[in-house]
Design a protein around this motif. Structure first.
Motif, PDB file in Angstrom:
ATOM      1  N   ILE A 267     -11.728   2.744  -5.122  1.00  0.00           N
ATOM      2  CA  ILE A 267     -13.046   2.267  -5.538  1.00  0.00           C
ATOM      3  C   ILE A 267     -13.854   1.780  -4.340  1.00  0.00           C
ATOM      4  O   ILE A 267     -15.052   1.631  -4.418  1.00  0.00           O
ATOM      5  CB  ILE A 267     -12.913   1.153  -6.597  1.00  0.00           C
ATOM      6  N   SER A 268     -13.210   1.528  -3.236  1.00  0.00           N
ATOM      7  CA  SER A 268     -13.790   1.158  -1.950  1.00  0.00           C
ATOM      8  C   SER A 268     -14.393  -0.234  -1.932  1.00  0.00           C
ATOM      9  O   SER A 268     -13.760  -1.173  -2.396  1.00  0.00           O
ATOM     10  CB  SER A 268     -14.797   2.203  -1.495  1.00  0.00           C
ATOM     11  N   TRP A 269     -15.582  -0.371  -1.399  1.00  0.00           N
ATOM     12  CA  TRP A 269     -16.159  -1.667  -1.054  1.00  0.00           C
ATOM     13  C   TRP A 269     -16.362  -2.584  -2.259  1.00  0.00           C
ATOM     14  O   TRP A 269     -16.323  -3.798  -2.117  1.00  0.00           O
ATOM     15  CB  TRP A 269     -17.477  -1.475  -0.313  1.00  0.00           C
TER      16      TRP A 269
ATOM     17  N   LEU B 219     -14.865   6.886   8.626  1.00  0.00           N
ATOM     18  CA  LEU B 219     -13.453   6.571   8.443  1.00  0.00           C
ATOM     19  C   LEU B 219     -13.147   5.127   8.829  1.00  0.00           C
ATOM     20  O   LEU B 219     -12.436   4.423   8.105  1.00  0.00           O
ATOM     21  CB  LEU B 219     -12.585   7.532   9.256  1.00  0.00           C
ATOM     22  N   ILE B 220     -13.695   4.679   9.929  1.00  0.00           N
ATOM     23  CA  ILE B 220     -13.471   3.297  10.374  1.00  0.00           C
ATOM     24  C   ILE B 220     -14.056   2.313   9.378  1.00  0.00           C
ATOM     25  O   ILE B 220     -13.406   1.321   9.015  1.00  0.00           O
ATOM     26  CB  ILE B 220     -14.039   3.084  11.790  1.00  0.00           C
ATOM     27  N   ILE B 221     -15.264   2.573   8.902  1.00  0.00           N
ATOM     28  CA  ILE B 221     -15.890   1.685   7.917  1.00  0.00           C
ATOM     29  C   ILE B 221     -15.078   1.661   6.631  1.00  0.00           C
ATOM     30  O   ILE B 221     -14.939   0.628   5.982  1.00  0.00           O
ATOM     31  CB  ILE B 221     -17.352   2.113   7.661  1.00  0.00           C
ATOM     32  N   TRP B 222     -14.513   2.788   6.237  1.00  0.00           N
ATOM     33  CA  TRP B 222     -13.704   2.856   5.016  1.00  0.00           C
ATOM     34  C   TRP B 222     -12.376   2.122   5.183  1.00  0.00           C
ATOM     35  O   TRP B 222     -11.860   1.533   4.235  1.00  0.00           O
ATOM     36  CB  TRP B 222     -13.464   4.323   4.670  1.00  0.00           C
ATOM     37  N   LEU B 223     -11.820   2.127   6.399  1.00  0.00           N
ATOM     38  CA  LEU B 223     -10.522   1.500   6.644  1.00  0.00           C
ATOM     39  C   LEU B 223     -10.588  -0.019   6.844  1.00  0.00           C
ATOM     40  O   LEU B 223      -9.574  -0.700   6.656  1.00  0.00           O
ATOM     41  CB  LEU B 223      -9.855   2.134   7.868  1.00  0.00           C
TER      42      LEU B 223
ATOM     43  N   PRO C  45     -11.811  -2.683   5.116  1.00  0.00           N
ATOM     44  CA  PRO C  45     -11.307  -3.552   4.035  1.00  0.00           C
ATOM     45  C   PRO C  45      -9.828  -3.350   3.744  1.00  0.00           C
ATOM     46  O   PRO C  45      -9.134  -4.296   3.387  1.00  0.00           O
ATOM     47  CB  PRO C  45     -12.164  -3.192   2.824  1.00  0.00           C
ATOM     48  N   ILE C  46      -9.315  -2.135   3.925  1.00  0.00           N
ATOM     49  CA  ILE C  46      -7.901  -1.868   3.687  1.00  0.00           C
ATOM     50  C   ILE C  46      -7.052  -2.643   4.688  1.00  0.00           C
ATOM     51  O   ILE C  46      -6.043  -3.263   4.322  1.00  0.00           O
ATOM     52  CB  ILE C  46      -7.628  -0.349   3.757  1.00  0.00           C
ATOM     53  N   ILE C  47      -7.456  -2.641   5.929  1.00  0.00           N
ATOM     54  CA  ILE C  47      -6.731  -3.376   6.967  1.00  0.00           C
ATOM     55  C   ILE C  47      -6.800  -4.877   6.726  1.00  0.00           C
ATOM     56  O   ILE C  47      -5.794  -5.583   6.857  1.00  0.00           O
ATOM     57  CB  ILE C  47      -7.275  -3.007   8.359  1.00  0.00           C
ATOM     58  N   ILE C  48      -7.977  -5.370   6.344  1.00  0.00           N
ATOM     59  CA  ILE C  48      -8.131  -6.809   6.094  1.00  0.00           C
ATOM     60  C   ILE C  48      -7.230  -7.252   4.951  1.00  0.00           C
ATOM     61  O   ILE C  48      -6.554  -8.280   5.038  1.00  0.00           O
ATOM     62  CB  ILE C  48      -9.608  -7.153   5.809  1.00  0.00           C
ATOM     63  N   ILE C  49      -7.198  -6.495   3.855  1.00  0.00           N
ATOM     64  CA  ILE C  49      -6.347  -6.859   2.715  1.00  0.00           C
ATOM     65  C   ILE C  49      -4.876  -6.762   3.097  1.00  0.00           C
ATOM     66  O   ILE C  49      -4.080  -7.623   2.741  1.00  0.00           O
ATOM     67  CB  ILE C  49      -6.664  -5.966   1.497  1.00  0.00           C
TER      68      ILE C  49
ATOM     69  N   GLY D  88       3.076  -7.230  -5.530  1.00  0.00           N
ATOM     70  CA  GLY D  88       2.398  -6.268  -6.387  1.00  0.00           C
ATOM     71  C   GLY D  88       0.907  -6.488  -6.476  1.00  0.00           C
ATOM     72  O   GLY D  88       0.135  -5.542  -6.621  1.00  0.00           O
ATOM     73  N   GLU D  89       0.500  -7.746  -6.387  1.00  0.00           N
ATOM     74  CA  GLU D  89      -0.924  -8.047  -6.441  1.00  0.00           C
ATOM     75  C   GLU D  89      -1.638  -7.441  -5.229  1.00  0.00           C
ATOM     76  O   GLU D  89      -2.717  -6.872  -5.357  1.00  0.00           O
ATOM     77  CB  GLU D  89      -1.142  -9.555  -6.484  1.00  0.00           C
ATOM     78  N   LYS D  90      -1.014  -7.543  -4.059  1.00  0.00           N
ATOM     79  CA  LYS D  90      -1.607  -6.968  -2.847  1.00  0.00           C
ATOM     80  C   LYS D  90      -1.683  -5.447  -2.963  1.00  0.00           C
ATOM     81  O   LYS D  90      -2.684  -4.839  -2.586  1.00  0.00           O
ATOM     82  CB  LYS D  90      -0.813  -7.360  -1.605  1.00  0.00           C
ATOM     83  N   VAL D  91      -0.635  -4.825  -3.496  1.00  0.00           N
ATOM     84  CA  VAL D  91      -0.635  -3.372  -3.676  1.00  0.00           C
ATOM     85  C   VAL D  91      -1.757  -2.959  -4.619  1.00  0.00           C
ATOM     86  O   VAL D  91      -2.458  -1.969  -4.377  1.00  0.00           O
ATOM     87  CB  VAL D  91       0.738  -2.876  -4.193  1.00  0.00           C
ATOM     88  N   ALA D  92      -1.956  -3.717  -5.693  1.00  0.00           N
ATOM     89  CA  ALA D  92      -3.025  -3.408  -6.638  1.00  0.00           C
ATOM     90  C   ALA D  92      -4.393  -3.497  -5.968  1.00  0.00           C
ATOM     91  O   ALA D  92      -5.254  -2.633  -6.177  1.00  0.00           O
ATOM     92  CB  ALA D  92      -2.951  -4.355  -7.833  1.00  0.00           C
ATOM     93  N   TRP D  93      -4.605  -4.541  -5.167  1.00  0.00           N
ATOM     94  CA  TRP D  93      -5.878  -4.676  -4.452  1.00  0.00           C
ATOM     95  C   TRP D  93      -6.061  -3.534  -3.459  1.00  0.00           C
ATOM     96  O   TRP D  93      -7.167  -2.999  -3.311  1.00  0.00           O
ATOM     97  CB  TRP D  93      -5.958  -6.011  -3.721  1.00  0.00           C
ATOM     98  N   LEU D  94      -4.997  -3.147  -2.765  1.00  0.00           N
ATOM     99  CA  LEU D  94      -5.103  -2.041  -1.810  1.00  0.00           C
ATOM    100  C   LEU D  94      -5.440  -0.726  -2.508  1.00  0.00           C
ATOM    101  O   LEU D  94      -6.305   0.026  -2.054  1.00  0.00           O
ATOM    102  CB  LEU D  94      -3.803  -1.897  -1.013  1.00  0.00           C
ATOM    103  N   LEU D  95      -4.780  -0.448  -3.623  1.00  0.00           N
ATOM    104  CA  LEU D  95      -5.068   0.778  -4.363  1.00  0.00           C
ATOM    105  C   LEU D  95      -6.493   0.779  -4.907  1.00  0.00           C
ATOM    106  O   LEU D  95      -7.187   1.804  -4.861  1.00  0.00           O
ATOM    107  CB  LEU D  95      -4.063   0.968  -5.502  1.00  0.00           C
ATOM    108  N   ALA D  96      -6.931  -0.357  -5.413  1.00  0.00           N
ATOM    109  CA  ALA D  96      -8.302  -0.448  -5.906  1.00  0.00           C
ATOM    110  C   ALA D  96      -9.298  -0.217  -4.774  1.00  0.00           C
ATOM    111  O   ALA D  96     -10.302   0.478  -4.948  1.00  0.00           O
ATOM    112  CB  ALA D  96      -8.546  -1.812  -6.553  1.00  0.00           C
ATOM    113  N   THR D  97      -9.008  -0.763  -3.610  1.00  0.00           N
ATOM    114  CA  THR D  97      -9.905  -0.587  -2.475  1.00  0.00           C
ATOM    115  C   THR D  97      -9.905   0.855  -1.987  1.00  0.00           C
ATOM    116  O   THR D  97     -10.946   1.387  -1.617  1.00  0.00           O
ATOM    117  CB  THR D  97      -9.505  -1.532  -1.327  1.00  0.00           C
ATOM    118  N   ILE D  98      -8.760   1.500  -2.007  1.00  0.00           N
ATOM    119  CA  ILE D  98      -8.698   2.897  -1.579  1.00  0.00           C
ATOM    120  C   ILE D  98      -9.504   3.787  -2.516  1.00  0.00           C
ATOM    121  O   ILE D  98     -10.256   4.652  -2.072  1.00  0.00           O
ATOM    122  CB  ILE D  98      -7.235   3.375  -1.495  1.00  0.00           C
TER     123      ILE D  98
END
Length: 63
Positions: A41-43, A10-14, A16-20, A29-39
């Motif tokens: 599609i992940s790394w 869970l920590i490893i998955w979170l 990149p989300i925290i960094i973004i 909206g660009e940040k939201v798109a990157w966050l959704l993609a990271t959630i």
């Protein structure tokens, strides 16, 4: 039991989300798109974020 605990995963998955979320490289909206993609599609999307963000030039939006 051994192996990797669920908390470690869970920590490893979170990370990149925290960094973004805290980054100023993308906004709105660009940040939201990157966050959704990271959630979802992940790394892979996080690596693309580091390489490509921001997608648009901020100078053109300020004029």
């Amino acid at each position: 039991m051994g192996g990797i605990s669920i908390w470690t995963i869970l920590i490893i998955w979170l990370i990149p989300i925290i960094i973004i979320a805290k980054s100023s490289r993308a906004t709105g909206g660009e940040k939201v798109a990157w966050l959704l993609a990271t959630i979802f599609i992940s790394w892979f999307s996080f690596v693309f974020y580091l390489l490509l963000a921001p997608i648009s030039n901020k100078e053109t939006h300020q004029k």
